[in-house]
Design a protein around this motif. Structure first.
Motif, PDB file in Angstrom:
ATOM      1  N   LYS A  23       0.832  -1.202   0.000  1.00  0.00           N
ATOM      2  CA  LYS A  23       0.000   0.000   0.000  1.00  0.00           C
ATOM      3  C   LYS A  23       0.866   1.251   0.000  1.00  0.00           C
ATOM      4  CE  LYS A  23      -3.407   2.532   2.758  1.00  0.00           C
ATOM      5  NZ  LYS A  23      -4.119   2.597   4.053  1.00  0.00           N
ATOM      6  N   ALA A  24       1.939   1.255   0.825  1.00  0.00           N
ATOM      7  CA  ALA A  24       2.836   2.419   0.860  1.00  0.00           C
ATOM      8  C   ALA A  24       3.480   2.644  -0.502  1.00  0.00           C
ATOM      9  CB  ALA A  24       3.910   2.221   1.937  1.00  0.00           C
ATOM     10  N   SER A  25       3.901   1.534  -1.151  1.00  0.00           N
ATOM     11  CA  SER A  25       4.495   1.657  -2.481  1.00  0.00           C
ATOM     12  C   SER A  25       3.489   2.215  -3.489  1.00  0.00           C
ATOM     13  CB  SER A  25       5.011   0.292  -2.935  1.00  0.00           C
ATOM     14  OG  SER A  25       5.508   0.356  -4.250  1.00  0.00           O
ATOM     15  N   LEU A  26       2.247   1.706  -3.425  1.00  0.00           N
ATOM     16  CA  LEU A  26       1.215   2.207  -4.336  1.00  0.00           C
ATOM     17  C   LEU A  26       0.920   3.680  -4.081  1.00  0.00           C
ATOM     18  CD1 LEU A  26      -1.253  -0.837  -4.336  1.00  0.00           C
ATOM     19  CD2 LEU A  26       0.182  -0.070  -6.236  1.00  0.00           C
ATOM     20  N   GLU A  27       0.902   4.074  -2.802  1.00  0.00           N
ATOM     21  CA  GLU A  27       0.660   5.487  -2.489  1.00  0.00           C
ATOM     22  C   GLU A  27       1.783   6.365  -3.012  1.00  0.00           C
ATOM     23  OE1 GLU A  27       0.120   5.351   1.699  1.00  0.00           O
ATOM     24  OE2 GLU A  27      -2.056   5.048   1.585  1.00  0.00           O
ATOM     25  N   ASP A  28       3.053   5.854  -2.919  1.00  0.00           N
ATOM     26  CA  ASP A  28       4.165   6.606  -3.501  1.00  0.00           C
ATOM     27  C   ASP A  28       3.982   6.738  -5.014  1.00  0.00           C
ATOM     28  OD1 ASP A  28       5.282   6.866  -1.019  1.00  0.00           O
ATOM     29  OD2 ASP A  28       6.642   5.152  -1.240  1.00  0.00           O
ATOM     30  N   ASP A  29       3.598   5.618  -5.662  1.00  0.00           N
ATOM     31  CA  ASP A  29       3.343   5.677  -7.112  1.00  0.00           C
ATOM     32  C   ASP A  29       2.230   6.668  -7.418  1.00  0.00           C
ATOM     33  OD1 ASP A  29       5.262   3.766  -7.371  1.00  0.00           O
ATOM     34  OD2 ASP A  29       3.872   2.087  -7.574  1.00  0.00           O
ATOM     35  N   LEU A  30       1.179   6.675  -6.571  1.00  0.00           N
ATOM     36  CA  LEU A  30       0.060   7.594  -6.790  1.00  0.00           C
ATOM     37  C   LEU A  30       0.525   9.046  -6.661  1.00  0.00           C
ATOM     38  CD1 LEU A  30      -2.962   8.021  -7.257  1.00  0.00           C
ATOM     39  CD2 LEU A  30      -3.313   7.820  -4.787  1.00  0.00           C
ATOM     40  N   ASP A  31       1.381   9.318  -5.659  1.00  0.00           N
ATOM     41  CA  ASP A  31       1.901  10.678  -5.508  1.00  0.00           C
ATOM     42  C   ASP A  31       2.703  11.098  -6.735  1.00  0.00           C
ATOM     43  OD1 ASP A  31       0.744  10.832  -3.035  1.00  0.00           O
ATOM     44  OD2 ASP A  31       2.557  10.254  -1.939  1.00  0.00           O
ATOM     45  N   GLU A  32       3.520  10.159  -7.250  1.00  0.00           N
ATOM     46  CA  GLU A  32       4.307  10.485  -8.436  1.00  0.00           C
ATOM     47  C   GLU A  32       3.405  10.752  -9.635  1.00  0.00           C
ATOM     48  OE1 GLU A  32       6.971   7.274  -9.033  1.00  0.00           O
ATOM     49  OE2 GLU A  32       8.159   7.653  -7.226  1.00  0.00           O
ATOM     50  N   VAL A  33       2.360   9.909  -9.802  1.00  0.00           N
ATOM     51  CA  VAL A  33       1.445  10.104 -10.929  1.00  0.00           C
ATOM     52  C   VAL A  33       0.702  11.428 -10.792  1.00  0.00           C
ATOM     53  CG1 VAL A  33      -0.662   9.227 -12.002  1.00  0.00           C
ATOM     54  CG2 VAL A  33       1.179   7.657 -11.440  1.00  0.00           C
ATOM     55  N   GLU A  34       0.242  11.752  -9.580  1.00  0.00           N
ATOM     56  CA  GLU A  34      -0.473  13.010  -9.377  1.00  0.00           C
ATOM     57  C   GLU A  34       0.439  14.208  -9.630  1.00  0.00           C
ATOM     58  OE1 GLU A  34      -2.055  12.657  -5.467  1.00  0.00           O
ATOM     59  OE2 GLU A  34      -3.950  11.782  -6.151  1.00  0.00           O
ATOM     60  N   ALA A  35       1.712  14.108  -9.201  1.00  0.00           N
ATOM     61  CA  ALA A  35       2.652  15.196  -9.475  1.00  0.00           C
ATOM     62  C   ALA A  35       2.863  15.356 -10.981  1.00  0.00           C
ATOM     63  CB  ALA A  35       3.988  14.917  -8.774  1.00  0.00           C
ATOM     64  N   GLU A  36       2.973  14.226 -11.686  1.00  0.00           N
ATOM     65  CA  GLU A  36       3.146  14.284 -13.139  1.00  0.00           C
ATOM     66  C   GLU A  36       1.900  14.853 -13.809  1.00  0.00           C
ATOM     67  OE1 GLU A  36       4.703  11.374 -16.768  1.00  0.00           O
ATOM     68  OE2 GLU A  36       4.452  10.592 -14.734  1.00  0.00           O
ATOM     69  N   ILE A  37       0.706  14.479 -13.280  1.00  0.00           N
ATOM     70  CA  ILE A  37      -0.538  15.025 -13.843  1.00  0.00           C
ATOM     71  C   ILE A  37      -0.565  16.534 -13.675  1.00  0.00           C
ATOM     72  CG2 ILE A  37      -3.036  15.163 -13.457  1.00  0.00           C
ATOM     73  CD1 ILE A  37      -3.027  12.159 -12.937  1.00  0.00           C
ATOM     74  N   ARG A  38      -0.208  17.014 -12.464  1.00  0.00           N
ATOM     75  CA  ARG A  38      -0.213  18.462 -12.239  1.00  0.00           C
ATOM     76  C   ARG A  38       0.769  19.174 -13.168  1.00  0.00           C
ATOM     77  NH1 ARG A  38      -0.803  16.700  -6.854  1.00  0.00           N
ATOM     78  NH2 ARG A  38       1.440  16.792  -6.477  1.00  0.00           N
TER      79      ARG A  38
ATOM     80  N   GLU B 287      -4.394   9.963 -15.837  1.00  0.00           N
ATOM     81  CA  GLU B 287      -5.598   9.921 -14.992  1.00  0.00           C
ATOM     82  C   GLU B 287      -6.128   8.503 -14.891  1.00  0.00           C
ATOM     83  OE1 GLU B 287      -8.104  12.765 -16.861  1.00  0.00           O
ATOM     84  OE2 GLU B 287      -7.367  14.461 -15.644  1.00  0.00           O
ATOM     85  N   ASP B 288      -6.055   7.748 -16.012  1.00  0.00           N
ATOM     86  CA  ASP B 288      -6.441   6.332 -15.947  1.00  0.00           C
ATOM     87  C   ASP B 288      -5.527   5.581 -14.988  1.00  0.00           C
ATOM     88  OD1 ASP B 288      -8.470   6.798 -17.735  1.00  0.00           O
ATOM     89  OD2 ASP B 288      -7.353   6.088 -19.494  1.00  0.00           O
ATOM     90  N   ASP B 289      -4.220   5.872 -15.085  1.00  0.00           N
ATOM     91  CA  ASP B 289      -3.278   5.222 -14.164  1.00  0.00           C
ATOM     92  C   ASP B 289      -3.593   5.601 -12.717  1.00  0.00           C
ATOM     93  OD1 ASP B 289      -2.041   4.161 -16.339  1.00  0.00           O
ATOM     94  OD2 ASP B 289      -0.414   5.642 -16.410  1.00  0.00           O
ATOM     95  N   ARG B 290      -3.922   6.884 -12.496  1.00  0.00           N
ATOM     96  CA  ARG B 290      -4.250   7.323 -11.127  1.00  0.00           C
ATOM     97  C   ARG B 290      -5.479   6.596 -10.606  1.00  0.00           C
ATOM     98  NH1 ARG B 290      -5.586  13.568 -10.226  1.00  0.00           N
ATOM     99  NH2 ARG B 290      -7.282  12.991 -11.626  1.00  0.00           N
ATOM    100  N   GLU B 291      -6.518   6.488 -11.456  1.00  0.00           N
ATOM    101  CA  GLU B 291      -7.732   5.801 -11.028  1.00  0.00           C
ATOM    102  C   GLU B 291      -7.458   4.335 -10.748  1.00  0.00           C
ATOM    103  OE1 GLU B 291     -11.520   5.667  -9.712  1.00  0.00           O
ATOM    104  OE2 GLU B 291     -10.388   7.440 -10.371  1.00  0.00           O
ATOM    105  N   ALA B 292      -6.628   3.712 -11.624  1.00  0.00           N
ATOM    106  CA  ALA B 292      -6.281   2.305 -11.404  1.00  0.00           C
ATOM    107  C   ALA B 292      -5.516   2.142 -10.096  1.00  0.00           C
ATOM    108  CB  ALA B 292      -5.440   1.786 -12.576  1.00  0.00           C
ATOM    109  N   LEU B 293      -4.584   3.084  -9.828  1.00  0.00           N
ATOM    110  CA  LEU B 293      -3.829   3.004  -8.568  1.00  0.00           C
ATOM    111  C   LEU B 293      -4.742   3.185  -7.356  1.00  0.00           C
ATOM    112  CD1 LEU B 293      -0.584   4.989  -9.470  1.00  0.00           C
ATOM    113  CD2 LEU B 293      -0.731   2.581  -8.842  1.00  0.00           C
ATOM    114  N   ARG B 294      -5.703   4.117  -7.469  1.00  0.00           N
ATOM    115  CA  ARG B 294      -6.637   4.305  -6.346  1.00  0.00           C
ATOM    116  C   ARG B 294      -7.464   3.053  -6.108  1.00  0.00           C
ATOM    117  NH1 ARG B 294      -8.761  10.518  -7.621  1.00  0.00           N
ATOM    118  NH2 ARG B 294      -6.963  11.593  -6.674  1.00  0.00           N
ATOM    119  N   GLU B 295      -7.942   2.433  -7.211  1.00  0.00           N
ATOM    120  CA  GLU B 295      -8.706   1.196  -7.051  1.00  0.00           C
ATOM    121  C   GLU B 295      -7.835   0.107  -6.453  1.00  0.00           C
ATOM    122  OE1 GLU B 295     -10.239   0.273 -10.870  1.00  0.00           O
ATOM    123  OE2 GLU B 295     -11.717   1.895 -10.892  1.00  0.00           O
ATOM    124  N   GLU B 296      -6.586   0.043  -6.908  1.00  0.00           N
ATOM    125  CA  GLU B 296      -5.684  -0.969  -6.378  1.00  0.00           C
ATOM    126  C   GLU B 296      -5.414  -0.726  -4.897  1.00  0.00           C
ATOM    127  OE1 GLU B 296      -1.474  -3.109  -7.724  1.00  0.00           O
ATOM    128  OE2 GLU B 296      -2.326  -1.432  -8.880  1.00  0.00           O
TER     129      GLU B 296
END
Length: 950
Positions: free
Chosen positions: A493-508, A706-715
């Motif tokens: 979960k921590a790894s996925l949250e780190d990935d989510l933070d990276e994806v969100e930063a890239e989205i911004r 955004e698809d990757d972010r949604e997939a990460l959130r679901e995961e």
């Protein structure tokens, strides 16, 4: 607006700081010649930049620095400087805050009710410098002049009337005075533009004259000169008219631009205010996201503590309490069995006492009968002995020669009687010991039976302990597995949250870039080409093909690399020839629409590409990766050159110095070795022929992210559910470990208790065996004593027989026979007496045994009653303890129920908090997008303002 005061420091004749107030209506400065009156006006002109150096009576700026008599070769050491500060009263709002802020290029200008303009000149050993300050902020001369121009103060105006100006005005012609009035009224600016129009008209007229000359030179076309002259006159009229209209158009464009500039300034202020609001909103949403995230972490920790630590601790206490209750129940059961055994033993003892009492009564009856029989035999024996005594008296009277033998015979018979009595006593004691030995043997048999039962039960208990040990090992493995699973899921979960933070930063980052490009495109009216390129495209020039980026297409995989390689040349405009390019440049000059680079197709030479290196990681030459019309081969040869596309910087470093290279990520390596790279690769322009321009690619990338972010959130949600399941499994496993541990401990206690009972039984058996051995030893001793008495009796009987044989020759034998006969009868009676005594002894011994048994049974009853009382007392104590433990257990169960209820509430709160966090994150993302869009809009408006001011 007027000058409120003037502060001169080390300026011309003012060698120290001097403050001169100026009043709103008018202020008169008087003094003798050379006192510095004109220097005050020079200071105003110097500070406001309204005159050149010669206009303030100085060859150069350093001449304005106070010099108290020093020559150029004899100056004070160190830098010299002078400053003049003009304080303007702006309380009437002639200049608004926005104008002052725009001139100072900062919001930190303080109050604009009072505007301070300060100029400082500083001379060093090598050079001299001049600085302007607006309300304490460093600015340029143009900034000061632009600001003052908005208040109607210009260098060309007559805001300052110098010496001789009035006389000059008086001596002017009316036309010259009209020019002065126009200059003051601001009409001169339009006259200048009109003069420019007339100058252009003169140029046209010169061209007309040249045309007329050519007409004169061509005499053969004389018949057409009249028509051409008419056409020329018409053309001249139209040119004049056009010039006039162009003047009007220029004035209108200037007014429009000023209006547009004012409108843009207003939009900038609005955008800044909106940006502040959106930033405040972003800060609020970010704070809410941080607050919700922190609360969610605290809630997760509290759920974990409530659901695992506290609950498991209480469940552990419950299991310990249950174990204690089970132990106490086992003790109660044991004490109950002991109580029942004691009661059974007591009842059996009472039954045995009754039976023994009956047996004693029967024995008492038999003893009385035997005593009566013995009394009869004693009476018979007494009669026989009296008779014998009479016979012996006769024998004694008959012959005294055998007195000694008779005495010895009598003594021997007495001794023989005594020995027989002692033998009877030993025999009775032996019978008693034999009965004791039988009872000890019976007790040993009973103990052996109990030991056998316990030893039979012990392997089953040990097998149960072994089974529970195996079950405990399995439960511990399950617990460790569940714990490892929880830890693994947490790490995942921590790894996925780190990935989510990276994806969100890239989205911004992508959204920011997209908003900036989109704002530029909207302001330019196309795919974000420069203003000059857009102006040329909109002018409908013949021979204009368009910017390079619109003439080529490239796959998205290589787009970043190729666009980086092309750089700003993507905005170069392709034209047919240099004539078209020249016309376009003239058009841009007339329209003041900026600058652009034009690529004439007639001048673009095709360059051959070198051979492609075979080094791993090389993709191809950039020119080969772009799809374009063959007619533009020379253009793309110029734009892309021999730039080589490689996969990574490692490959570029291997080939450094041989080629100009660009990586797929957009990092550029020049042939010289210069390296350009980092984040945000690519060019601001894009290849858009294929419809896949940078905006479209950015939109596609944002959509994929955004698809990757949604997939990460679901995961992450799935992993959180798995964590909950794993926690429940871990809780169940820990509870199972506690239960099995409690069962194993109870089984071990049972084994220990059984082993202790076996040891106790073995000790009792050893005690009984020792007592039986002691009885056997006593019986052996009695057997030896009885054997000695038997041997002694046989010797005495032989001696009696010998003595009687010696007495056979006297007269006494007949009497002796009679006496012997009587003795025989006496012996029979004595034997019968002995038998009766033996029976009596046996009966008395049996009665004694029965009495002893009754006494033992009474002791057994007392012991059983005492054991029963003790067992009941312990049972009552254990039941009281169990009642207390049951109360504690009920309280613990209530705590568990409360914790489970609290845990349910916390989980519901966590669900709501997660929902709120998602909403807050969505609001934050929306606010970030809005801030980025507003920032991009503000940047574009500021660029537009700069272009309008140019």
């Amino acid at each position: 607006m007027h000058i409120e005061k003037l502060v001169l420091d080390n300026f011309k004749s003012f060698g120290r700081e001097t403050e001169i107030p100026l009043y709103e209506d008018f202020t008169v400065v008087t003094g003798p010649n050379g006192s510095g009156k004109s220097n005050i006006i020079d200071g105003v002109l110097f500070a406001l930049g309204l005159a050149r150096t010669r206009g303030i009576r100085a060859e150069k700026l350093t001449d304005l620095i106070y010099n108290p008599g020093h020559t150029d070769g004899d100056r004070a050491d160190g830098p010299r400087e002078a400053s003049v500060e003009v304080v303007l009263d702006n309380s009437d709002g002639t200049l608004d805050r926005a104008q002052v802020v725009n001139a100072a290029d900062t919001e930190q200008v303080g109050s604009v009710d009072e505007i301070t303009v300060r100029r400082r000149v500083k001379e060093t050993e090598d050079n001299y410098y001049s600085y302007y300050y607006l309300n304490g902020r460093s600015v340029n001369l143009s900034d000061v002049r632009d600001l003052l121009a908005q208040a109607g103060v210009t260098p060309e105006g007559y805001n300052v009337v110098m010496q001789g100006d009035v006389t000059g005005i008086i001596n002017m012609t009316p036309h010259e005075r009209r020019e002065v009035i126009d200059e003051i009224a601001g009409v001169a600016e339009f006259d200048a533009k009109k003069a420019d129009a007339f100058a252009e008209l003169e140029t046209v007229e010169e061209r007309v004259d040249e045309a007329e000359t050519r007409i004169d030179e061509r005499a053969e076309r004389l018949e057409r000169l009249s028509d051409e002259r008419d056409e020329a006159l018409t053309y001249q009229s139209l040119r004049e008219e056009r010039a006039e209209y162009e003047g009007y158009l220029a004035a209108a464009e200037l007014a429009d631009r000023r209006a547009e500039l004012a409108e843009t300034d207003g939009e900038i202020e609005t955008a800044r205010a909106e940006l502040e609001d959106r930033r405040d909103r972003l800060d609020e949403t970010q704070s809410r996201v941080d607050e919700l995230s922190e609360r969610l972490d605290e809630l997760n920790a509290e759920i974990e503590r409530t659901g695992e630590e506290e609950q498991l601790a209480i469940k552990g206490e419950i299991e310990e309490t249950k174990a204690e209750i089970a132990t106490l129940e086992g003790k109660i059961e044991t004490q109950g069995e002991r109580r029942d055994d004691a009661e059974t033993e007591r009842r059996e003892a009472f039954v045995q006492i009754d039976r023994k009492n009956e047996e004693i009564d029967e024995l008492d009856g038999e003893i009385r009968e035997v005593k009566i029989q013995k009394a009869d035999l004693k009476s018979t024996l007494a009669a026989k002995r009296s008779e014998l005594a009479e016979v012996e008296a006769e024998i004694e009277d008959a012959d005294t020669a055998y007195d000694e033998l008779k005495t010895e015979l009598a003594d021997e018979k007495d001794r023989l009687e005594d020995l027989r009595e002692r033998r009877h006593q030993k025999q009775r004691e032996k019978d008693r010991l034999l009965d004791d030995a039988r009872r000890r043997s019976d007790e040993i048999d009973e103990v052996d039976a109990e030991i056998t039962d316990a030893e039979t039960e012990l392997p089953e208990l040990r097998r149960r302990v072994s089974e529970l040990e195996s079950e405990l090992d399995g439960a511990k493995k399950n617990r460790d597995t569940a714990r490892d699973l929880v830890e693994g899921l947490r790490e995942e979960k921590a790894s996925l949250e780190d990935d989510l933070d990276e994806v969100e930063a890239e989205i911004r980052e992508k959204q920011n870039e997209y908003a900036e490009l989109e704002t530029r495109a909207e302001s330019a009216g196309d795919a974000s080409w420069p203003r000059a390129v857009t102006a040329v495209q909109n002018a409908d020039f013949g021979g204009v093909h368009g910017p390079v980026g619109s003439l080529g297409a490239v796959d998205s995989e290589y787009a970043t690399a190729c666009e980086t390689a092309a750089g700003g040349r993507l905005a170069n405009v392709v034209v047919d020839d240099d004539g078209v390019g020249s016309d376009c440049i003239d058009y841009l000059k007339r329209r003041n629409a900026g600058r652009a680079t034009f690529l004439p197709l007639t001048e673009m030479d095709e360059r051959r590409l070198p051979s492609l290196p075979s080094h791993p990681g090389v993709v191809d030459f950039a020119r080969n990766l772009v799809d374009y019309d063959p007619d533009y081969e020379g253009v793309f040869s110029y734009v892309l050159g021999t730039t080589l596309v490689v996969e990574s910087m490692d490959t570029a470093r291997d080939l450094m110095g041989q080629y100009r290279m660009v990586t797929l990520a957009g990092d550029l390596v020049e042939t010289s070795g210069a390296m350009t790279g980092g984040s945000g690769g690519g060019s601001r322009y894009a290849f858009s022929k294929s419809g896949g321009g940078r905006l479209e690619r950015l939109a596609e990338e944002i959509h994929e992210l955004e698809d990757d972010r949604e997939a990460l959130r679901e995961e992450i949600a799935d992993v959180e559910a798995d964590v909950e399941d794993a926690r429940e499994r871990l809780t169940a496993a820990r509870e199972s470990v506690r239960e099995v541990t409690a069962d194993r401990n109870r089984a071990r206690e049972a084994v220990t208790e059984t082993e202790s009972r076996i040891e106790e039984l073995r000790d009792r058996k050893a005690t009984f065996a020792a007592e039986r051995d002691s009885v056997d030893e006593e019986m052996t001793t009695l057997d030896a004593a009885v054997e000695e008495l038997r041997a002694e009796i046989e010797r005495r009987e032989e001696r009696v027989t010998e003595i009687e044989a010696e007495l056979a020759d006297s007269e006494i034998p007949a009497l002796s026979d009679r006496a012997e006969e009587i003795r025989g009868e006496i012996t029979d009676v004595e034997d019968r007496m002995s038998d009766v005594d033996a029976d009596l002894s046996e009966l008395e011994l049996q009665r004694e045994y029965a009495a002893d048994a009754v006494e033992d049974l009474n002791e057994t009853v007392e012991t059983a009653e005492e054991r029963k009382a003790n067992a009941e007392e312990r049972i009552a104590a254990h039941e009281a303890e169990i009642e207390e433990l049951e109360t504690t257990l009920a309280a613990k169960r209530d705590e568990i129920a409360e914790l489970e209820e609290e845990l349910t509430e916390l989980k519901e709160e966590r669900t709501e908090l997660k929902s709120a966090l998602r909403e807050a994150e969505s609001e934050r993302d929306t606010a970030e997008t809005a801030v980025e869009e507003t920032s991009a809009t503000l940047d574009e408006l500021q660029r537009t303002t700069e272009e309008l001011r140019r």
